[in-house]
Design a protein around this motif. Structure first.
Motif, PDB file in Angstrom:
ATOM      1  N   GLU A   8       0.833  -1.213   0.000  1.00 30.31           N
ATOM      2  CA  GLU A   8       0.000   0.000   0.000  1.00 30.31           C
ATOM      3  C   GLU A   8       0.866   1.261   0.000  1.00 30.31           C
ATOM      4  OE1 GLU A   8      -2.656  -0.212   3.366  1.00 30.31           O
ATOM      5  OE2 GLU A   8      -3.365  -2.206   2.713  1.00 30.31           O
ATOM      6  N   HIS A   9       1.982   1.182   0.716  1.00 23.09           N
ATOM      7  CA  HIS A   9       2.904   2.320   0.749  1.00 23.09           C
ATOM      8  C   HIS A   9       3.342   2.690  -0.660  1.00 23.09           C
ATOM      9  CE1 HIS A   9       6.236   4.914   1.951  1.00 23.09           C
ATOM     10  NE2 HIS A   9       7.067   4.151   1.280  1.00 23.09           N
ATOM     11  N   PHE A  10       3.653   1.688  -1.458  1.00 20.12           N
ATOM     12  CA  PHE A  10       4.117   1.975  -2.821  1.00 20.12           C
ATOM     13  C   PHE A  10       2.991   2.482  -3.714  1.00 20.12           C
ATOM     14  CE2 PHE A  10       7.796  -0.820  -1.741  1.00 20.12           C
ATOM     15  CZ  PHE A  10       8.789   0.100  -2.010  1.00 20.12           C
ATOM     16  N   ASP A  11       1.746   2.257  -3.321  1.00 21.56           N
ATOM     17  CA  ASP A  11       0.629   2.814  -4.086  1.00 21.56           C
ATOM     18  C   ASP A  11       0.652   4.342  -4.098  1.00 21.56           C
ATOM     19  OD1 ASP A  11      -0.276   0.309  -4.699  1.00 21.56           O
ATOM     20  OD2 ASP A  11      -1.788   0.248  -3.108  1.00 21.56           O
ATOM     21  N   ASN A  12       1.336   4.940  -3.120  1.00 21.36           N
ATOM     22  CA  ASN A  12       1.478   6.398  -3.116  1.00 21.36           C
ATOM     23  C   ASN A  12       2.401   6.880  -4.234  1.00 21.36           C
ATOM     24  OD1 ASN A  12      -0.061   6.683  -0.741  1.00 21.36           O
ATOM     25  ND2 ASN A  12       1.745   6.218   0.506  1.00 21.36           N
ATOM     26  N   TYR A  13       3.139   5.975  -4.838  1.00 17.97           N
ATOM     27  CA  TYR A  13       4.081   6.335  -5.894  1.00 17.97           C
ATOM     28  C   TYR A  13       3.604   5.651  -7.173  1.00 17.97           C
ATOM     29  CZ  TYR A  13       6.335   7.743  -1.644  1.00 17.97           C
ATOM     30  OH  TYR A  13       6.565   8.325  -0.433  1.00 17.97           O
ATOM     31  N   THR A 117      18.110  -3.334  -9.695  1.00 20.30           N
ATOM     32  CA  THR A 117      18.588  -3.772 -10.997  1.00 20.30           C
ATOM     33  C   THR A 117      17.491  -4.443 -11.812  1.00 20.30           C
ATOM     34  OG1 THR A 117      20.624  -4.296  -9.821  1.00 20.30           O
ATOM     35  CG2 THR A 117      20.487  -5.007 -12.122  1.00 20.30           C
ATOM     36  N   LYS A 118      16.730  -5.284 -11.130  1.00 17.33           N
ATOM     37  CA  LYS A 118      15.772  -6.119 -11.844  1.00 17.33           C
ATOM     38  C   LYS A 118      14.496  -5.362 -12.216  1.00 17.33           C
ATOM     39  CE  LYS A 118      13.953 -10.393 -12.777  1.00 17.33           C
ATOM     40  NZ  LYS A 118      13.742 -11.667 -12.106  1.00 17.33           N
ATOM     41  N   TYR A 119      13.991  -4.546 -11.283  1.00 18.39           N
ATOM     42  CA  TYR A 119      12.732  -3.841 -11.526  1.00 18.39           C
ATOM     43  C   TYR A 119      12.990  -2.352 -11.406  1.00 18.39           C
ATOM     44  CZ  TYR A 119      10.950  -8.436 -10.138  1.00 18.39           C
ATOM     45  OH  TYR A 119      10.714  -9.787 -10.027  1.00 18.39           O
ATOM     46  N   HIS A 120      13.047  -1.649 -12.516  1.00 19.31           N
ATOM     47  CA  HIS A 120      13.453  -0.250 -12.366  1.00 19.31           C
ATOM     48  C   HIS A 120      12.397   0.624 -11.720  1.00 19.31           C
ATOM     49  CE1 HIS A 120      11.855  -0.086 -16.577  1.00 19.31           C
ATOM     50  NE2 HIS A 120      11.283   0.982 -16.067  1.00 19.31           N
ATOM     51  N   LYS A 121      11.210   0.060 -11.478  1.00 19.53           N
ATOM     52  CA  LYS A 121      10.212   0.848 -10.751  1.00 19.53           C
ATOM     53  C   LYS A 121      10.687   1.205  -9.344  1.00 19.53           C
ATOM     54  CE  LYS A 121       5.925   0.001 -11.593  1.00 19.53           C
ATOM     55  NZ  LYS A 121       4.821  -0.975 -11.573  1.00 19.53           N
ATOM     56  N   PHE A 122      11.542   0.363  -8.787  1.00 22.03           N
ATOM     57  CA  PHE A 122      12.057   0.687  -7.451  1.00 22.03           C
ATOM     58  C   PHE A 122      13.026   1.872  -7.506  1.00 22.03           C
ATOM     59  CE2 PHE A 122      10.550  -3.655  -6.856  1.00 22.03           C
ATOM     60  CZ  PHE A 122       9.742  -3.466  -5.738  1.00 22.03           C
TER      61      PHE A 122
END
Lengths: 193, 193
Positions: A8-13, A117-122
């Motif tokens: 849910e925290h990442f839903d803010n981004y 590296t793997k998921y550039h969304k991070f």
DNA sequence: CGAAAATTTGACATGACTCAACTGGAGTGG
DNA sequence: CCACTCCAGTTGAGTCATGTCAAATTTTCG
């Protein structure tokens, strides 16, 4: 599940897709921290990113006179890490301690790098997170160099109104860079207004 | 070409490939700023990321008594932006002014977002840049809440030894959050040690 | 309940600011 | 290139903000 709070925290981004969520499931582990116990102690290398699910931590330094100085409070839905030690892999100068019984999620250093590296969304989401933290830190600096202790206290109460009632005045004074005795004087003066 | 300095800057992070370099060529424009002139004034929306190629800028706020407070010095190879205004597109509370005649490169708001979307290496590189700036800002906060004006001054001279000799004491005092008169007292006391 | 920590209070000390005045050097225009 | 102005830097006297130390009281939480 506690990991839901993190998603849910990442839903803010930029919200995570299922592969990214699955990666979180695998790479984060839960931990309970008792009041006054430590997530990080001075001299240790900071090996994790720590996300607070519930409770509240503080990050502080101890000076040569043994006095503690609060750099940050980390309540639920926020990140606690000594970035400097984390990336340099050198011993930390800081402590991270629970002010309340807390639940946290932790991810190891190498797995953070893997996620980047793997998921550039991070990369994207943490860029935004660190931009926000940088703005917040600059605002605090402005307060520190331009305002009296009393003004800084008032500003703190307004900015962190939902947090400030959970913190002792000793902790707030340490964050503001004043003594608890002087904070007490400020509070008394305000009570008669 | 000034843009080369910017490309070299990114070599400190993940170096850019030719497509990314080409994007920089297209999206950044050069500008010369005379001493005491402004890159941003209070009340304007901060519409650019500004990279300093040569010279030195300062970012500062003006309080209700008209006093200036330096948030940051931005010498060559560093970024000057009011992030808060840049992302919110609200009027800035800050000024960005040249302390020396300066050359800068600027990219517009929409093109920054384009770079982030199109080439995720910029997300990565700016994540690292903002992490570093956040660490630096936290270190300054620690100084502010834990050290005397004299200690902060000594620390500043050590940390920015190559910059401090280009700055007037008025500017340094404003950065440290003390008056120029008091900085003068500190300097006199140190001269006799 | 009992120990440890938080809060308050007051007397005193000191760090830092204000204001005003003076000096010297750097930038600017004639 | 000189004269002028303006700004940076310094100095000192007086004042205010904040810290130190010690002690008493209250609150918290294990």
């Amino acid at each position: 599940m506690q990991i839901e709070k993190l998603k849910e925290h990442f839903d803010n981004y930029f919200p995570l897709d299922s592969a990214e969520q699955e990666a979180l499931n695998k790479l984060f582990s839960e931990k309970n921290i008792k009041r006054r116990h430590f997530v990080l102690e001075q001299g240790e290398v900071c090996k994790h990113f720590t996300f607070v699910v519930s409770g509240c931590l503080r990050m502080y330094a101890v000076d040569t006179h043994g006095k503690e100085h609060n750099l940050q409070f980390i309540p639920e839905n926020d990140w606690a890490t000594d970035l400097s030690s984390f990336y340099s892999e050198q011993p930390s100068q800081l402590f991270i301690q629970a002010l309340e019984p807390s639940r946290v999620l932790q991810i190891r250093h190498d797995n953070v790098l893997y996620l980047y590296t793997k998921y550039h969304k991070f990369d994207h989401n943490f860029r935004v997170i660190f931009e926000q933290k940088y703005i917040e830190s600059q605002n605090r600096t402005l307060q520190n160099i331009s305002s009296s202790a009393e003004d800084r206290y008032q500003h703190f109460l307004r900015q962190y109104s939902n947090l400030s009632n959970r913190l002792s005045n000793v902790q707030i004074a340490s964050y503001l860079g004043i003594t608890p005795e002087f904070l007490s004087v400020i509070r008394r003066a305000n009570a008669y207004k």
